[in-house]
Design an enzyme around this catalytic site. Structure first.
Site, PDB file in Angstrom:
ATOM      1  N   THR A  12       0.848  -1.202   0.000  1.00 60.87           N
ATOM      2  CA  THR A  12       0.000   0.000   0.000  1.00 60.87           C
ATOM      3  C   THR A  12       0.876   1.242   0.000  1.00 60.87           C
ATOM      4  O   THR A  12       2.008   1.203   0.478  1.00 60.87           O
ATOM      5  CB  THR A  12      -0.972  -0.012   1.207  1.00 60.87           C
TER       6      THR A  12
ATOM      7  N   ASP B  96       4.707   1.192   1.099  1.00 57.78           N
ATOM      8  CA  ASP B  96       5.746   1.690   0.197  1.00 57.78           C
ATOM      9  C   ASP B  96       6.174   3.062   0.733  1.00 57.78           C
ATOM     10  O   ASP B  96       5.725   4.103   0.261  1.00 57.78           O
ATOM     11  CB  ASP B  96       5.164   1.796  -1.217  1.00 57.78           C
TER      12      ASP B  96
ATOM     13  N   ARG C  77       5.780  -6.894  -1.676  1.00 60.10           N
ATOM     14  CA  ARG C  77       5.429  -8.319  -1.553  1.00 60.10           C
ATOM     15  C   ARG C  77       6.660  -9.122  -1.141  1.00 60.10           C
ATOM     16  O   ARG C  77       6.568 -10.050  -0.327  1.00 60.10           O
ATOM     17  CB  ARG C  77       4.860  -8.845  -2.870  1.00 60.10           C
TER      18      ARG C  77
ATOM     19  N   ASP D  82      -4.009  -6.870  -3.334  1.00 64.83           N
ATOM     20  CA  ASP D  82      -3.801  -5.429  -3.525  1.00 64.83           C
ATOM     21  C   ASP D  82      -4.887  -4.652  -2.796  1.00 64.83           C
ATOM     22  O   ASP D  82      -5.979  -5.169  -2.565  1.00 64.83           O
ATOM     23  CB  ASP D  82      -3.814  -5.098  -5.020  1.00 64.83           C
ATOM     24  N   ASP D  83      -4.578  -3.384  -2.469  1.00 65.23           N
ATOM     25  CA  ASP D  83      -5.514  -2.645  -1.618  1.00 65.23           C
ATOM     26  C   ASP D  83      -6.742  -2.121  -2.356  1.00 65.23           C
ATOM     27  O   ASP D  83      -7.676  -1.644  -1.721  1.00 65.23           O
ATOM     28  CB  ASP D  83      -4.800  -1.518  -0.836  1.00 65.23           C
ATOM     29  N   ASP D  84      -6.762  -2.225  -3.686  1.00 63.77           N
ATOM     30  CA  ASP D  84      -7.880  -1.626  -4.431  1.00 63.77           C
ATOM     31  C   ASP D  84      -8.858  -2.643  -5.023  1.00 63.77           C
ATOM     32  O   ASP D  84      -9.889  -2.261  -5.557  1.00 63.77           O
ATOM     33  CB  ASP D  84      -7.344  -0.708  -5.544  1.00 63.77           C
TER      34      ASP D  84
ATOM     35  N   GLU E  94       3.864 -11.691 -12.112  1.00 64.23           N
ATOM     36  CA  GLU E  94       3.308 -12.897 -11.497  1.00 64.23           C
ATOM     37  C   GLU E  94       4.132 -14.119 -11.931  1.00 64.23           C
ATOM     38  O   GLU E  94       4.459 -14.992 -11.128  1.00 64.23           O
ATOM     39  CB  GLU E  94       1.841 -13.067 -11.879  1.00 64.23           C
TER      40      GLU E  94
ATOM     41  N   ARG F 104     -10.349  -0.802  -9.920  1.00 63.64           N
ATOM     42  CA  ARG F 104      -9.343   0.252  -9.759  1.00 63.64           C
ATOM     43  C   ARG F 104     -10.082   1.526  -9.406  1.00 63.64           C
ATOM     44  O   ARG F 104     -11.098   1.861 -10.020  1.00 63.64           O
ATOM     45  CB  ARG F 104      -8.519   0.423 -11.032  1.00 63.64           C
TER      46      ARG F 104
HETATM   47  C1  UGA Z   1      -1.944  -5.004 -11.730  1.00 66.25           C
HETATM   48  C2  UGA Z   1      -1.950  -6.232 -10.812  1.00 66.25           C
HETATM   49  O1  UGA Z   1      -3.272  -6.473 -10.342  1.00 66.25           O
HETATM   50  C3  UGA Z   1      -0.998  -5.972  -9.643  1.00 66.25           C
HETATM   51  O2  UGA Z   1      -1.076  -7.014  -8.720  1.00 66.25           O
HETATM   52  C4  UGA Z   1       0.402  -5.832 -10.204  1.00 66.25           C
HETATM   53  O3  UGA Z   1       1.317  -5.518  -9.157  1.00 66.25           O
HETATM   54  C5  UGA Z   1       0.409  -4.692 -11.198  1.00 66.25           C
HETATM   55  O4  UGA Z   1      -0.613  -4.818 -12.207  1.00 66.25           O
HETATM   56  C6  UGA Z   1       1.774  -4.676 -11.859  1.00 66.25           C
HETATM   57  O5  UGA Z   1       1.895  -5.173 -12.985  1.00 66.25           O
HETATM   58  O6  UGA Z   1       2.709  -4.254 -11.208  1.00 66.25           O
HETATM   59  P1  UGA Z   1      -2.782  -2.464 -10.928  1.00 66.25           P
HETATM   60  O7  UGA Z   1      -4.182  -2.285 -10.510  1.00 66.25           O
HETATM   61  O8  UGA Z   1      -2.387  -1.866 -12.220  1.00 66.25           O
HETATM   62  O9  UGA Z   1      -2.428  -3.988 -10.859  1.00 66.25           O
HETATM   63  O10 UGA Z   1      -1.748  -1.972  -9.776  1.00 66.25           O
HETATM   64  P2  UGA Z   1      -2.033  -1.142  -8.456  1.00 66.25           P
HETATM   65  O11 UGA Z   1      -3.281  -1.610  -7.808  1.00 66.25           O
HETATM   66  O12 UGA Z   1      -1.894   0.293  -8.772  1.00 66.25           O
HETATM   67  O13 UGA Z   1      -0.777  -1.572  -7.547  1.00 66.25           O
HETATM   68  C7  UGA Z   1      -0.668  -2.875  -7.002  1.00 66.25           C
HETATM   69  C8  UGA Z   1      -0.413  -2.790  -5.494  1.00 66.25           C
HETATM   70  O14 UGA Z   1       0.817  -2.109  -5.270  1.00 66.25           O
HETATM   71  C9  UGA Z   1      -1.498  -2.035  -4.726  1.00 66.25           C
HETATM   72  O15 UGA Z   1      -1.767  -2.704  -3.510  1.00 66.25           O
HETATM   73  C10 UGA Z   1      -0.863  -0.662  -4.462  1.00 66.25           C
HETATM   74  O16 UGA Z   1      -1.288  -0.053  -3.264  1.00 66.25           O
HETATM   75  C11 UGA Z   1       0.633  -1.007  -4.408  1.00 66.25           C
HETATM   76  N1  UGA Z   1       1.499   0.108  -4.867  1.00 66.25           N
HETATM   77  C12 UGA Z   1       1.240   0.764  -6.025  1.00 66.25           C
HETATM   78  C13 UGA Z   1       2.590   0.467  -4.105  1.00 66.25           C
HETATM   79  O17 UGA Z   1       2.843  -0.115  -3.033  1.00 66.25           O
HETATM   80  N2  UGA Z   1       3.401   1.494  -4.536  1.00 66.25           N
HETATM   81  C14 UGA Z   1       3.166   2.178  -5.691  1.00 66.25           C
HETATM   82  O18 UGA Z   1       3.929   3.113  -6.035  1.00 66.25           O
HETATM   83  C15 UGA Z   1       2.056   1.803  -6.458  1.00 66.25           C
HETATM   84 MN    MN Z   2      -4.993  -2.450  -8.615  1.00 66.23          MN
END
Ligand code: UGA
Ligand code: MN
Length: 258
Positions: free
Chosen positions: A9, A39, A87, A117-119, A204, A233
Site C-alpha cells: 500500500t 511503500d 510483496r 492489492d488494496d484496491d 506474477e 481500480r
Molecule cells: C496489476 C496487478 O493487479 C498488480 O497485482 C500488479 O502488481 C500490477 O498490475 C503490476 O503489474 O505491477 P494495478 O491495478 O495496475 O495492478 O496496480 P495497483 O493496484 O496500482 O498496484 C498494485 C499494489 O501495489 C497495490 O496494492 C498498491 O497499493 C501497491 N502500490 C502501487 C505500491 O505499493 N506502490 C506504488 O507506487 C504503487
Molecule cells: Mn490495482
C-alpha cells in the site's frame, strides 16, 4: 490453516478508504493474518493508527520502492511493476519468522499466502476456496486485462491453458489476485521472489515459475467457473476546487485525516 494476506500500500488520497474497505472484508474471514507493507521509508501514522484500530491480526512492515523502479508523475501506470518490493518484504518476513520458529507454528499449520492489492474487491467465498491450497491454487479474476474476466481453462480437473486476451504464452498469464500459494512451498523454494524489473505482465510469472508448473495448478471456484474477486481500480479524486480554495486560504483543514 491460516491465510497470510500480503498487501502492498502507498500514501495517496484514497489510501484510508481502500484500507477501510479491505479491512471490513477481512474482519469476516476466520484465521486471517494481514501483512501490510507500506511503500514508504518508515511506517506512517495513518496506517499505524488504522491497523491498531482495525480489530484484525496484523503485521505492519514497510519497504520503499527504489526511485529508479518507481513510477514517476506522468508515466503510464503499466510502465513499471507496482508492489513488487513490498510483496518481497512480506515474503522475507514470513521466511524469517518460519526460520525463527524452527519450522514450527507457521509452517505446520499448512498456511497459505495470498497477495491482495488494496484496491481490488474480494468475496468472502474466495478465502475458503484458497484455504486448502497444497501448492498453488488458481481461479478466475473479473474485470481484468480489458476483459470481463480472465481464467485458467480446466479440462478433466487440470489447468490446460489460460483464457486471456494478451500474450497468452506468458509462463503464467494470471493476475496477482488469481492465485494463492502454500507457505511450505515458498519455504521450500527460497529463490522464489517477485522481479521488480519484470517486463509488463511478467511480474506474477517471475514468482510462480520458480514454484510450479501449469499441470500442478489446483483449480478452485468450481473448476474456475466462478468469479470471486474483481480487479477494480479506484478513480483518482479530482482536487481542482481544493486547489482553488487553498489559493484563497480556504482549503480543507489539513489536521483532518482523510
Ligand atoms: C496489476 C496487478 O493487479 C498488480 O497485482 C500488479 O502488481 C500490477 O498490475 C503490476 O503489474 O505491477 P494495478 O491495478 O495496475 O495492478 O496496480 P495497483 O493496484 O496500482 O498496484 C498494485 C499494489 O501495489 C497495490 O496494492 C498498491 O497499493 C501497491 N502500490 C502501487 C505500491 O505499493 N506502490 C506504488 O507506487 C504503487
Ligand atoms: Mn490495482
Amino acid at each position: 490453516p491460516t491465510i497470510y494476506v500480503i498487501t502492498p500500500t502507498y500514501a495517496r488520497l484514497v489510501q484510508k478508504a481502500e484500507l477501510t474497505r479491505l479491512s471490513h472484508t477481512f474482519l469476516h474471514v476466520p484465521q486471517l493474518h494481514w501483512i501490510v507493507v507500506e511503500d514508504s521509508p518508515s511506517p506512517t501514522q495513518l496506517v499505524s493508527n488504522f491497523l491498531a484500530d482495525s480489530g484484525l491480526t496484523y503485521t505492519h512492515l514497510h519497504m520503499l520502492t527504489p526511485k529508479d523502479r518507481k513510477l514517476q508523475e506522468g508515466d503510464p501506470h503499466w510502465l513499471k511493476p507496482r508492489g513488487a518490493e513490498q510483496r518481497n518484504e512480506g515474503l522475507r518476513w514470513l521466511r524469517q519468522k518460519a526460520a525463527a520458529d524452527g519450522g514450527k507454528g507457521l509452517a505446520f499449520d499448512s498456511a497459505v499466502i495470498y497477495f491482495a492489492d488494496d484496491d481490488n474487491t474480494y468475496s468472502l467465498q474466495l478465502f475458503e476456496e484458497m484455504r486448502y491450497t497444497k501448492k498453488v491454487s488458481v481461479w478466475p479474476v473479473g474485470l481484468v486485462g480489458a476483459m470481463k474476466f480472465e481464467r485458467p481453462v480446466v479440462e478433466n480437473g487440470k489447468v490446460v491453458r489460460f483464457h486471456t486476451g494478451w500474450r497468452p504464452n506468458r509462463p503464467f498469464p494470471i493476475d496477482m489476485a488469481g492465485f494463492a500459494v502454500s507457505l511450505n512451498l515458498v519455504l521450500a523454494n527460497p529463490e522464489a521472489w517477485f522481479d521488480g524489473n519484470a517486463e509488463m505482465g511478467f511480474l506474477e510469472s517471475s514468482f510462480l515459475q520458480n514454484l510450479v508448473t501449469m499441470e500442478e495448478l489446483e483449480p478452485k471456484a468450481d473448476m474456475c467457473t466462478k468469479v470471486l474477486v474483481w480487479h477494480t481500480r479506484t478513480e483518482k479524486p479530482k482536487m481542482k476546487r481544493e486547489e482553488a480554495l487553498i489559493k484563497q486560504g480556504l482549503g480543507s483543514d489539513p489536521n483532518v485525516e482523510v
